[in-house]
Structures are given as C-alpha cells and as structure tokens.
Design a protein around this motif. Structure first.
Motif, PDB file in Angstrom:
ATOM      1  N   VAL B  14      16.196  12.594  -5.762  1.00 17.42           N
ATOM      2  CA  VAL B  14      17.581  11.693  -5.432  1.00 17.42           C
ATOM      3  C   VAL B  14      17.905  10.873  -6.443  1.00 17.42           C
ATOM      4  CG1 VAL B  14      18.341  10.150  -3.865  1.00 17.42           C
ATOM      5  CG2 VAL B  14      16.986  12.092  -2.884  1.00 17.42           C
ATOM      6  N   PHE B  15      16.661  10.078  -6.759  1.00 19.97           N
ATOM      7  CA  PHE B  15      17.096   9.054  -7.685  1.00 19.97           C
ATOM      8  C   PHE B  15      17.328   9.250  -9.184  1.00 19.97           C
ATOM      9  CE2 PHE B  15      15.563   6.259  -3.932  1.00 19.97           C
ATOM     10  CZ  PHE B  15      17.096   5.813  -3.608  1.00 19.97           C
ATOM     11  N   ARG B  16      16.270  10.193  -9.485  1.00 20.48           N
ATOM     12  CA  ARG B  16      16.292  10.581 -10.825  1.00 20.48           C
ATOM     13  C   ARG B  16      16.632  12.168 -11.183  1.00 20.48           C
ATOM     14  NH1 ARG B  16      10.823   8.516 -13.602  1.00 20.48           N
ATOM     15  NH2 ARG B  16      12.283   8.519 -15.563  1.00 20.48           N
ATOM     16  N   PRO B  17      17.777  12.521 -10.829  1.00 16.56           N
ATOM     17  CA  PRO B  17      17.799  13.984 -10.804  1.00 16.56           C
ATOM     18  C   PRO B  17      18.334  14.474 -12.321  1.00 16.56           C
ATOM     19  CG  PRO B  17      20.077  12.689 -10.299  1.00 16.56           C
ATOM     20  CD  PRO B  17      18.999  11.773 -10.341  1.00 16.56           C
ATOM     21  N   ARG B  18      17.802  15.750 -12.368  1.00 12.72           N
ATOM     22  CA  ARG B  18      18.195  16.465 -13.743  1.00 12.72           C
ATOM     23  C   ARG B  18      19.571  17.069 -13.681  1.00 12.72           C
ATOM     24  NH1 ARG B  18      12.813  19.270 -13.382  1.00 12.72           N
ATOM     25  NH2 ARG B  18      13.484  18.740 -11.337  1.00 12.72           N
ATOM     26  N   SER B  19      19.994  17.211 -12.417  1.00 12.86           N
ATOM     27  CA  SER B  19      21.250  17.901 -12.158  1.00 12.86           C
ATOM     28  C   SER B  19      21.908  17.347 -10.928  1.00 12.86           C
ATOM     29  CB  SER B  19      21.070  19.511 -11.992  1.00 12.86           C
ATOM     30  OG  SER B  19      20.194  19.776 -10.991  1.00 12.86           O
ATOM     31  N   VAL B  20      23.526  17.203 -11.279  1.00 13.53           N
ATOM     32  CA  VAL B  20      24.091  16.573  -9.982  1.00 13.53           C
ATOM     33  C   VAL B  20      25.193  17.470  -9.414  1.00 13.53           C
ATOM     34  CG1 VAL B  20      25.229  14.615  -8.969  1.00 13.53           C
ATOM     35  CG2 VAL B  20      23.447  14.406 -10.642  1.00 13.53           C
ATOM     36  N   ALA B  21      25.339  17.881  -8.539  1.00 18.00           N
ATOM     37  CA  ALA B  21      26.704  18.565  -8.015  1.00 18.00           C
ATOM     38  C   ALA B  21      27.677  17.692  -7.298  1.00 18.00           C
ATOM     39  CB  ALA B  21      26.422  19.679  -7.178  1.00 18.00           C
ATOM     40  N   VAL B  22      28.778  17.842  -7.380  1.00 21.79           N
ATOM     41  CA  VAL B  22      29.755  17.066  -6.371  1.00 21.79           C
ATOM     42  C   VAL B  22      30.317  17.898  -5.495  1.00 21.79           C
ATOM     43  CG1 VAL B  22      31.625  15.397  -6.538  1.00 21.79           C
ATOM     44  CG2 VAL B  22      29.901  15.212  -8.266  1.00 21.79           C
ATOM     45  N   ILE B  23      30.059  17.886  -4.352  1.00 23.56           N
ATOM     46  CA  ILE B  23      31.001  18.702  -3.483  1.00 23.56           C
ATOM     47  C   ILE B  23      32.113  18.110  -2.733  1.00 23.56           C
ATOM     48  CG2 ILE B  23      30.652  20.166  -1.017  1.00 23.56           C
ATOM     49  CD1 ILE B  23      27.788  20.216  -1.696  1.00 23.56           C
ATOM     50  N   VAL B 102      20.539  14.762  -1.327  1.00 26.03           N
ATOM     51  CA  VAL B 102      22.120  14.507  -1.139  1.00 26.03           C
ATOM     52  C   VAL B 102      22.350  13.246  -0.757  1.00 26.03           C
ATOM     53  CG1 VAL B 102      23.766  15.019   0.685  1.00 26.03           C
ATOM     54  CG2 VAL B 102      22.271  17.087  -0.043  1.00 26.03           C
ATOM     55  N   VAL B 103      23.557  12.777  -1.461  1.00 26.45           N
ATOM     56  CA  VAL B 103      24.243  11.483  -1.227  1.00 26.45           C
ATOM     57  C   VAL B 103      25.562  11.975  -0.269  1.00 26.45           C
ATOM     58  CG1 VAL B 103      25.394   9.300  -2.061  1.00 26.45           C
ATOM     59  CG2 VAL B 103      23.271  10.384  -3.077  1.00 26.45           C
ATOM     60  N   MET B 104      25.713  11.359   0.734  1.00 29.06           N
ATOM     61  CA  MET B 104      26.972  11.616   1.520  1.00 29.06           C
ATOM     62  C   MET B 104      27.798  10.378   1.774  1.00 29.06           C
ATOM     63  SD  MET B 104      27.481  13.421   5.220  1.00 29.06           S
ATOM     64  CE  MET B 104      26.480  14.852   4.917  1.00 29.06           C
ATOM     65  N   PHE B 105      29.053  10.373   0.968  1.00 26.05           N
ATOM     66  CA  PHE B 105      29.861   9.436   1.215  1.00 26.05           C
ATOM     67  C   PHE B 105      30.643   9.448   2.435  1.00 26.05           C
ATOM     68  CE2 PHE B 105      30.747   9.858  -3.856  1.00 26.05           C
ATOM     69  CZ  PHE B 105      29.465   9.205  -4.093  1.00 26.05           C
ATOM     70  N   GLY B 131      13.524  19.495   4.335  1.00 25.92           N
ATOM     71  CA  GLY B 131      12.864  18.775   3.300  1.00 25.92           C
ATOM     72  C   GLY B 131      13.491  18.097   2.355  1.00 25.92           C
ATOM     73  N   LEU B 132      15.067  18.203   2.471  1.00 25.82           N
ATOM     74  CA  LEU B 132      15.869  17.675   1.598  1.00 25.82           C
ATOM     75  C   LEU B 132      15.977  16.166   2.232  1.00 25.82           C
ATOM     76  CD1 LEU B 132      19.092  16.963   2.605  1.00 25.82           C
ATOM     77  CD2 LEU B 132      19.412  19.184   1.786  1.00 25.82           C
ATOM     78  N   ARG B 133      16.261  15.273   1.026  1.00 23.49           N
ATOM     79  CA  ARG B 133      16.413  13.716   1.318  1.00 23.49           C
ATOM     80  C   ARG B 133      18.110  13.419   1.431  1.00 23.49           C
ATOM     81  NH1 ARG B 133      11.947  10.752   2.072  1.00 23.49           N
ATOM     82  NH2 ARG B 133      13.388   9.950   3.404  1.00 23.49           N
ATOM     83  N   LEU B 134      18.329  12.674   2.489  1.00 21.73           N
ATOM     84  CA  LEU B 134      19.758  12.385   2.510  1.00 21.73           C
ATOM     85  C   LEU B 134      20.156  10.879   2.623  1.00 21.73           C
ATOM     86  CD1 LEU B 134      22.719  13.094   3.574  1.00 21.73           C
ATOM     87  CD2 LEU B 134      21.920  13.095   5.823  1.00 21.73           C
ATOM     88  N   MET B 135      21.093  10.462   1.614  1.00 19.81           N
ATOM     89  CA  MET B 135      21.415   9.080   1.624  1.00 19.81           C
ATOM     90  C   MET B 135      22.754   9.040   2.333  1.00 19.81           C
ATOM     91  SD  MET B 135      22.234   6.555  -1.704  1.00 19.81           S
ATOM     92  CE  MET B 135      20.247   6.729  -2.491  1.00 19.81           C
ATOM     93  N   GLY B 136      23.140   8.311   3.481  1.00 18.90           N
ATOM     94  CA  GLY B 136      24.170   8.184   3.929  1.00 18.90           C
ATOM     95  C   GLY B 136      24.187   8.771   5.413  1.00 18.90           C
TER      96      GLY B 136
END
Lengths: 695, 695
Positions: B14-23, B102-105, B131-136
C-alpha cells in the motif's frame, strides 16, 4: 516615580512633541546618539529636529548646537544619549532650558551600583523640581507611530517599522519590547505607541498605561511587567483602562512564589506575591497572557474586531475535526457553544444535505460545489441570534482564489450583522488578510489561537459590563484591641456588623458549664490567651461537649493543659460557643501586601488552604460582585455549589461578608492582618467561628 | 478493522507501491479521478501508473484500460475514485485481479446510511477474503513524500508539497490532515508520510501508526483522532511507538465527558471516556496536544533534535525579561532550571560584567560588542553539565547578519557537545533556519513555544527511559462471589494477597460485642447485605464504638434500622472491624471500559473523588512505576506527600497495591467493576477498609 496625585501632567509634550533635541547627537547612524536622529530624519517626523553636540556645527546634515541651552525656540522633548557621567548635568541643562520631556537612554544608574542609584535619585529630584517628565534612564525610549516620533535607538526599527494601528505597547524591558515590535511588524500587526520605561526614575509602567488609556489613537494596550513599586498607581492605571473600555493584556513575569517571607499570620504566609498580582489583574479584567505571542494574538483581535457582546460562539468549519477541536477549546476557555435554532439548521440542511448543523456548523467539503453556500450559511448563523461571535475555519483556503470569495462572504455578513463579531482561521495570503481586516475581522493561522483570543476578549467584555460594582460606604477604621484574644477579635468584628458565632467569654470552668447550659446543645470550649496562637496544639480546645458536667470537666482540663504546656502565657479564662454545622468551612484573611496594601484572601478550609493552596486574593476594597467572582475562582468551588448531602451554600452571604471585610481592611491602616478561620458557609448565611487580628 | 492478529501484513504494497492504478481516472485534473493521476505524473513518482477508464484508451497521455482486470502486469496499489454505486464492484475487481492494496476515495457508506454501512461491511469482507488491504472509503488517501506516491486528491497538494522529512502524520479527518499538511508546508516542516484513514473499513488509525513506528524513514508520529473502536489495536500501536523510541503526539478531540452513562458502580459513573483516553496516553508516554500548531511544534522539534537526556534546561537570553518568561514556563511545564556552577558563572562574568549568570544566562545587549562572547557563553553552558537542553532567545537577530554568526555559534556548540540538545527562539530568515536545522537545532519564533516543545519532549524521554516497567506474573482470574457482600469482597481480595482490614463477620449483635472485645480498641460495625449499596444512608454503619456493651447496642440499632428502612433486603448479619487511622483515605476502582477493557482508577477519598473529580485512570495491567506516576498525577497529591501532622504516606505500598489490582483486573474477565473505598494510605503500608465487587 511621581506620587503627587497629578499623573499624566506634561506627558503630551513627551509623547507628541513638536520639537525633539538629541543630546549627544552623532554623525554615525549606528551610535546610540546617531540612531534616533537618523530615524527621526528619515522615517517621516515633521517637527523640528535639533542635534546637540559640543564639537560639531552640523550633525547628519542638520545644524547642531553645543548645549541644549543654546538651542533655538522651545524644545518639547530632549533625548539624552550621553555616558552616565554626563547624564545628570545634561538633565539639569534640559530643566534650565525649559525642556518639557526627556528620554534618557544612558545606563549605569540604579541597575548597577549604589552610586548610580544616588545619581538616579538626583534626576528624580531635578524632574520634580522643574516639572519636566523623564522617561528612563536605561531605557530604549519610545515610538509614536502615527506622528513618526522615533525617540529610540532600538536597532529593530532599522529592519522596518510596524504598521500604524491601535495597539499601544508598554514594556519594562527594552529587549522584550524590541522583540515584540519585531513580531508585530512581521505579522503586520498595527501599533499606536511603543514605550519602554527602563529604570523608571520618573515616568513608570503604570503612568504610561494610564496615558494610553486616555489616548484616542489607542484602543488596546499590551504591557510587559517585571515588578511594580507603586500599587496605587498601577490600580489607577488599570481602573483607567477599565473606565475607557480598553482591553489591557499583560505579560507579568516572575510567577515563582516569593520564598521565605516573614509571616505575621497564616494569611501572610500564603500570599505569594504572584497570587496577589493575579487577583488584582482579575479584579480589573486584565487578561494575563503567558507569552508574547498570546499577548499579541489577543490585542490584535481586539484592535481589529473590538469586544464581543457575550461568551456565545458559533463555529463555522469545513472540517468536522477542526470543529470539534475548536469546540473543545471554546468550552475549556469559558465560552459557550449553543445549538442553532431548528429553523437555521433546516435551512442549512436544505442547501447542504450532509452538513453538521447544531454547532459547530460543519459545511463540509461540498461547500465548494454549491455557489453562495458559505455566504448563506454564515448569514444564517449571524441572523440566528444564538452567538455573539462566529469563528470560521476554512482550512488553507485563504491562500487561494476560493479564499478571496470567502473573504467577501465574511465581510458581507460582518457588515450586515455588525453586532456579531467574527474571526477567521486559515493560512492567509496578504490579499486575504487585507480584505478581512478591512472588514473588521482578524485572521489567525491556527484555529485554537483564534478561539483562545475570542475567549480572552469575552472575559474582558464580561468584566467591563459587570464593573461599576460599588464598594459601598467607607466604614470607620477598625482598631485592633491591645493583647487581642479570640473573644476580643470576634467582638470587634461583630460590632462592625459581621456575622460572628454567639460565644460566651467566662473566667472559670464552672462558669463555662453555666454558659453551656444557657447556650443549649453541644458546645466547643477554648482557652483564651493573647499569647497562645495554636490553641489545639496545647490541648486548649475541646469540641462537641454536651451537658454542664462534661463542659466543666473539659474547662478544667483545658486550663490545666494551658498552665502546663504554655507556662508563660497570660490566660484570660475560657470561651464557650455552640457547635455549628454548615455546608463547608472557609477561610477569609486580610494582610498588607507590600505593593497593594490591604488585600483579602478567600479559600475553602482545611486541606484546601493548608496543603493545596487553593486560595485567591483581591485588593481591598471591592464590592459584592467581585467577591462572588473571587469565591467562584477557587478550584474546589463545587464543595459550596454541589455539596454532598446538603443544599448549596449561600454564596451571596459569603460574598457580602467578603466585601464587608474588604471595606474594613481598606479603611483600617492599623490592621496588619486578620485570619477568620473557619468561616462557616451555611445554606442561609455565613458565620465567623474563629478570628485572629494582628495590629 | 482487521482483528486477525496479523497487523502490518501487506502494508508495504500500500505505502510503497511499485505500480499504481487509478480506477475512475479522468482527463480533468481537478476531478477526483484526475487529481491523483496528475500528482503521480508530475510530482516525481517513478513506478508504473495505470489509468483505468472504460471509455477512453488514453488518459492524461497514458494508456488506459477499461477494467483493472485488463491492466498489464501486477498492480500493487489501486486508487478507487468512482461513485459509491460502483465502488464495491471495483473493489471486487481489484481483489480478482490480485491487487495488493486499495485506497478508496468514494464516499456514501457508513457515514451516510445503513445501506452504506452494509456496503462498507461487504468491502471489509472482500478485503479479508482476498488479503488485499483497504484504506478508506471516504478518505483523502495518503502520500509517501520520499517515494513521491501521491495517492490523494487533496487539493492542498496543488499549492505545493511539504518538504521531505521524518514526521509521519495520520489523521482520521481528511480536512484536518489537509490543513496540517498546508501548515507543515508553509512552515517548512518535513514529512515522511501523510495518511488519512476515512471510514476505516479495514486499515485504521492504530495500524497506520504502528506501521509508521516500523518505518525507518519516520522518527516522529503525529496523530489526529476522533474515536477508537479497537482499544487493543491502539495499545499495540502505542506500544510499538514506545518500543521504537518514536515520540507520538496526538490531538484527540471530544474532551466533553460522555454524559449520562449506565453506571453499575461508583467508578463507572466517574469514568468519562476522555479521562480514560488521557490515562492510556500517559501510560504510553503519548503527548496530547491541544492544537494542530502544538502538535507540529513538538513533532518538528523532535524530528530535528531528537529527545533530550533529561528535564534540566539552560536558558540563554539577550533579554532578562524573556529569560524570566521562559523560566516561568519551563517550571510550569515540569522542566527544571538549575543554577550553573560558580566556575561557569565566573567565566561568563569575566567576559560580560553585567551578565545574569545563574540561569537564565542573560548575556545582555553587550554581547554584540564583545567578539566571540555568544559562542564562548554557549560553550560554557553546554560544558557545565547542569542542563540537558539549551534554549537560546536571541530576539529578532535571526533576521539579520548577526543572526548568521549566532547560527554558526549554535552549530559549533551543538557539534562539540552533542549530548546537549539545543533549541533557538528568534524571528529567523530562511538562511538562519536552514543553518541551524542542518546542525540539528530547531528554531521557534516564540520563546514560550520553544520551551513548551522541549518540555513535551522531556516528558516523552523520561517515559521512554522508565518503561520496561514489568507488569509481573498474570494471576488466576478473580471470580466475584454470588450475592457478593462486603465481607465476601474483602475476603476475596485478601485471598489474592491484597491488604484488607482485619474484620469479623458475625450474625448477631451479641456476637458483634464479642468480636469487638477480641479485636480490642474502637471498632466500626456495619450491616451486611448483598442488597444494600449505601449502608450509611439507612443507618447501617456506626463508627468509633468502644466496649462490648456499646457495640451490642449499636448492632441492635443497625439490624433494626436495616429491617425498617430496607425491608426487602436480604440481611447477612454484621461486620465488625477495627477503626483504623492513617494518612489519607484513597479510592481504587476497576471498571470495564468499552474501548480499553479493564481500567483502574485512583483518587483521594471523600470530596476529592465525589465533588472535585480528582481521579486518574490507566488501562490494566500496569507495573509499580506506572502506578506511582498515576498516584502523583492527582491534583491533591500533597495530601499524601505533605500531610499535616503526619509523616508522608507510603506511596510504594499504594503503588504496589494499585499494580496488583491492575493485574487481577486484566486477568479477570468476570469482574465487571470494583470499588475499594476507602483504601487507607498509611505511613507504612496501605489497607483496604471497604470493597464492592460486581461480577
């Protein structure tokens, strides 16, 4: 310090001079005699400037004169910037030349040696004899920002001048004053006057404050105090501020209690100097700030917005979290956060469905998507009538274009509802700051500092509104009887109309038994002697005795104990009094403070006074309203207002007793100290059970 | 919130991702799905950026994919920026695609409706199952400043990014976080991470703090809290900070006490939620700040200077007044201001004759005329050994060239004496700030804020040094006896080795008389009944009885009174115990807090608990050192340490008793609450005189 009862005389010539001479003027602008000349020349002073220097015909391009006595025309103000060895003569020359005011930078007087103190005393005499007014010696001088009188060598002025404003600043420390000036300049806080008083050979802190209270260009006063040698003068100054409705915010250092102090009585031992200052400040609605920053925060808010009508605050926020944070601090600082009317809340909800509306009004991030929402919401809050002040937290919006729109909304509502004070918290751009300040709305970068400033102003406003609390007629002085015992003390207080316990003073144990029978019910029996202070310690008190026989036996035991354990003491029989029960035991004390003269102490009895030091002071005399404020100031106030198993204490009766004691204390120069301990607070009335008077 | 005992798992992704997708990626940079993409693209993120949008092949110049499942290669982090109606499916798609974080706005969940809460619960399940971690959801996301991961749509970033530093910030409020970020940026305070937790469907405040405690790039943590649903998780996080030696400064709002609360016992009624939080924070050496500004002040000082070795502060000042002001605040905040050695003072006086040298060291305005004086004086102060920290007040000098010389002096002394922390107070130019910060010296504009920050860090340092206070062995659980009466409660506590009064439980008045004779001396007699809570109220207690006859008579009166005034109550005879006298009566309570489980309360007895609410809390279990800190936290501590007419109370014994109670409380899930009231503090030991246990 002048004590001729003519304060303020001649101060116009000092603070608003039409001509300024600089004695010891120098061509070198960084020298103590060059700096003020440079400031006066270049920063806009329009009066005459006269350099005095025996060695040069011209200084910094102006014609110079060898001595002040050679200077042409009348001189209002002379700045003396010569070494200490020449300063007294320079002052005498000023007096001879008819100069009306002198600012003396020179140091090397009372602050360094006895010889210096003697020279300083000479200067005091010269001022008194001639009528000129002297600021200093050993001071940084003063500035009149509007009229550009820079009678100072403070280097901070070189970095720029604080804007013209309505805050007057008086500091006993030059360095402190210089720093506060710099902070004001950097924050863009406007000043009217900046005054440093140095050694106070003549003009002191108090008189400077009093003068600012009379200055039409000053609305708010900030003071930095280290000490005070003239309590009457200080009280006169504080009273002048109060009467003028000008908030005074003071930073008074030295909170450490004066250590070992010769204590003639219990009360005297408890009176740390600082506790007395604290009481006097409260008495005059002076806000005591802990830091320079807090001083300037509160003064800035008052200078832009005035005072709120009351303690009710409405919180507008774009962040629920910041809203709760502000609400927490508001309540902790004595403000109230009342709920808005249902109607107001419904109107806000109709516009912003997920808003929090009770108070804080959390308009949420949605506000940016609804045109006009912030103006409408602020308008509804102001029109609701629930709050005296609105504090708006708009996060960092003040830095950008959305902030300027909000500034317009704030100004609009401020103009439409001038009775509601407003403060805004945001990171402001210069344009935002200018816009809201022009509308009478101060801006703070931190929301809690905004709330803290509002709380301070609300306290001042409440104090100003409540004052005029008359102290009543002055009673005749109380004379402490010779060899004063407890019965004599109680009788003396009773004669003054104070409520004292119905006691009997008898000579023998048998008479004590008789007295107990007359009184009826359980009684207390005590030894009577002018020489025994702590009666209990020698077995000189027996409590809760019922029946003649028990009282007689106790009387015998007490007399025997006194003869055995206090063999030298003069004995004057016994005292018998009914056992009284009430809501709580209190202590009322009187003592003569070295600064303020007679002061009155109040506290809850027992451990609250002894171990916990939960006591408060006021300078005598004061009225009932102040007495009530004093009672409510003790930390353990709930023991009077919410006692267990009893109705609340009669605070009015206690307050009346305190005010009466204060009047007697003020009228009685022969009363050195008094302890009324305990004073029993009742559900109806109050009664003094024991008293010690020292003449 | 995850409660599977595997905190931190997966958080690196989550905090140090090597790739970020924006859905929900958008070409419009001001839209919620456009902003993070723009930030990631333009502010230096070096990993892969993958826009997801079903309608466009390219977004902001990057190739876009219709669904996360279509995205090439593994995706560490996905930002979900779609409306609530699409968010659950988007999360499921992420899970299916093997996304790790996942970071969910998106908002519109538990914060608005029950339906939203149900959807949020669904998301929790998806996260748990995959097992994924969710912020928000409903959060502003996070920033990793060093690796330039701007997984946020916070508009404040548009105005500029705070410098990279070593402060991690976690906020339960996005708006609060955004403001704090702006303040940090404007003040030039460096951050490592900025995290907002929103609705906390999975990742919460506590776990975020715990993760920062493990992050090598973070030295100090600032938290903004509104509430906590997981006391164990919070304690684990606080413990992680303590073990890592990282100061945690928390702004916890909602200080208002929880109002009417179903109270099974006296202790429960007193436990305002906030008082318990306050106790837990103290227990873990968390500093609780009142404002955003104070949070950042303390964190800034720690991030630049670390922690001081102790509470002793040396004050260097160019203004006597500011020196006293700082000394006042230092003492008020728990620092000490020790005097420098005679040798140090003499050396300073030899250099600057009119300096104040005891401490504060007032170098006076003369310092500017004596080359090297400031460096020498600072060096002497640091070498003296009297202080752990030097706070230097140099007025506004930081703005000018003299300030840069002083900055050099400060840096020189800091390097020569690294064991002495330094803080400087002045108005700083950017160059001054840079120079001193590079030397490990923070700068404050207000001297009191400097002292306040040092005091907070000294408290943390002392706490860190004292921790490792073992809580001892876990005792067997205490089972509350059925129909628990006072004798049963005392016996149960006595069996656990707690000191209880030597009482007798008897059936009749005659037996009471007999018991009194065996005990000897004056006794107390009480009614025994599981149904009578307030025994005194019905005449069920008689004190100070001497002699068999008096005790028998009292026993009769008590039994009669109980039968008359509590007719339905089951009676179980009488209790006889010796009258004990000690230093002071205390109260120890246990209750189950909804957040933290078993907590222990301590207070002085009588009015101090009842009316004055002078009580303190800690979460159980804790050791003797923490218990001692707890005892010293009560305002009326002087009643134990300085009692009138007695030696001091045995604080060690009280602390030992408190720690034992805390162990029993932690080990006993069947103990709902306990009141030990009074516990008598003795000069040697402590003894429980009365106890109430509720199962």
């Amino acid at each position: 310090m002048l004590d001729d009862g003519k304060p303020l005389s001649g101060l116009d010539a000092v603070f608003r001079p039409r001509s300024v001479a600089v004695i010891g003027a120098s061509d070198t602008e960084t020298k103590i005699g060059g700096t003020p000349l440079s400031y006066l020349r270049t920063l806009g002073y329009t009066g005459r400037i006269i350099p005095i220097n025996p060695k040069a015909p011209e200084i910094q391009g102006l014609p110079a004169y060898p001595n002040i006595k050679d200077a042409p025309g009348p001189v209002d103000l002379a700045i003396i910037a010569v070494p200490a060895s020449l300063a007294v003569q320079a002052l005498q020359d000023c007096a001879d030349a008819g100069v009306k005011g002198v600012v003396m930078f020179s140091s090397g007087f009372a602050e360094v040696s006895e010889e210096g103190a003697a020279n300083q005393a000479r200067m005091h005499e010269i001022a008194r004899a001639s009528g000129l007014r002297l600021m200093g010696p050993n001071c940084l001088g003063f500035m009149n920002i509007e009229e550009r009188v820079f009678a100072t060598f403070a280097p901070v002025v070189g970095a720029g001048v604080a804007p013209k404003g309505r805050i007057g600043l008086v500091s006993q420390s030059g360095a402190f004053g210089g720093f506060a000036f710099s902070v004001a300049r950097e924050r863009g806080i406007g000043l009217s006057y900046w005054i440093t008083t140095g050694n106070e050979a003549d003009l002191g802190f108090s008189e400077s404050v009093e003068w600012l209270a009379s200055d039409p260009g000053t609305d708010v006063i900030v003071g930095y105090m280290e000490g005070c040698r003239d309590g009457d003068g200080l009280r006169r100054a504080l009273d002048a501020c109060r009467r003028a409705g000008k908030p005074l915010i003071v930073c008074k250092v030295g909170k450490t209690e004066a250590g070992a102090k010769a204590a003639a009585s219990h009360t005297a031992a408890l009176a740390g100097e600082d506790a007395v200052f604290d009481g006097v400040f409260r008495q005059y609605n002076v806000v005591r700030a802990d830091s320079i920053e807090e001083c300037l925060d509160i003064a800035y808010a008052a200078s832009i917005a005035g005072l709120p009508k009351g303690p009710r605050v409405g919180l507008y926020t774009v962040s629920g979290g910041a809203g709760v944070l502000m609400a927490d601090m508001a309540e902790a600082r004595g403000l109230t956060v009342p709920e808005f009317s249902r109607e107001t809340q419904d109107k806000v909800l109709a516009m912003v469905p997920f808003a929090g509306t009770r108070n804080p009004l959390d308009i949420t991030g949605q506000v940016s998507q609804i045109p006009g929402a912030s103006r409408t919401a602020l308008g509804l809050m102001a029109a609701d009538g629930a709050c005296d002040t609105i504090v708006s937290f708009i996060s960092a919006a003040g830095l950008g274009p959305a902030g300027m729109e909000m500034a317009g909304d704030i100004a609009h509502v401020r103009a439409a509802r001038p009775e509601v004070m407003q403060v805004v918290a945001t990171l402001p751009s210069p344009a935002f700051r200018k816009a809201v300040e022009a509308a009478g709305v101060p801006v703070f970068e931190d929301p809690n500092r905004a709330v803290n400033a509002v709380a301070a102003l609300a306290r001042i406003a409440r104090g100003f509104a409540a004052s005029g609390d008359g102290t009543g007629d002055t009673p005749a002085p109380l004379t402490v009887p010779a060899d004063c015992t407890e019965p004599l003390a109680l009788a003396a207080l009773g004669e003054r109309g104070l409520p004292v316990v119905d006691f009997r003073h008898v000579r023998t144990a048998a008479e004590a038994g008789q007295a107990a029978e007359e009184i009826g019910g359980p009684v207390v029996v005590k030894i009577v002697s002018p020489d025994i202070g702590h009666k209990s310690d020698i077995g000189g008190v027996e409590l809760n005795l019922t029946g003649r026989a028990a009282v007689e036996a106790a009387g015998d035991r007490i007399l025997t104990a006194a003869r055995t354990k206090a063999p030298g003491a003069r004995l004057d029989g016994l005292m018998v009094a009914p056992m009284r029960r009430g809501v709580a035991e209190c202590v009322i004390g009187v003592q003569r403070d070295p600064t303020f003269g007679p002061v009155v102490m109040f506290g809850l009895g027992g451990v609250h006074v002894e171990a916990l030091r939960d006591v408060v002071f006021r300078a005598a005399p004061f009225g009932e309203a102040e007495a009530k404020a004093m009672i409510h100031q003790v930390r353990a106030i709930r023991l009077l207002t919410h006692p267990r198993g009893s109705d609340p204490a009669d605070i009015d009766a206690l307050a009346s007793l305190l005010a009466q004691v204060s009047r007697i204390a003020a009228a009685s120069p022969g009363l050195e100290s008094a302890d009324m301990n305990p004073v029993l607070a009742l559900t109806d009335g109050a009664v003094i059970l024991d008293a010690l008077l020292i003449g």
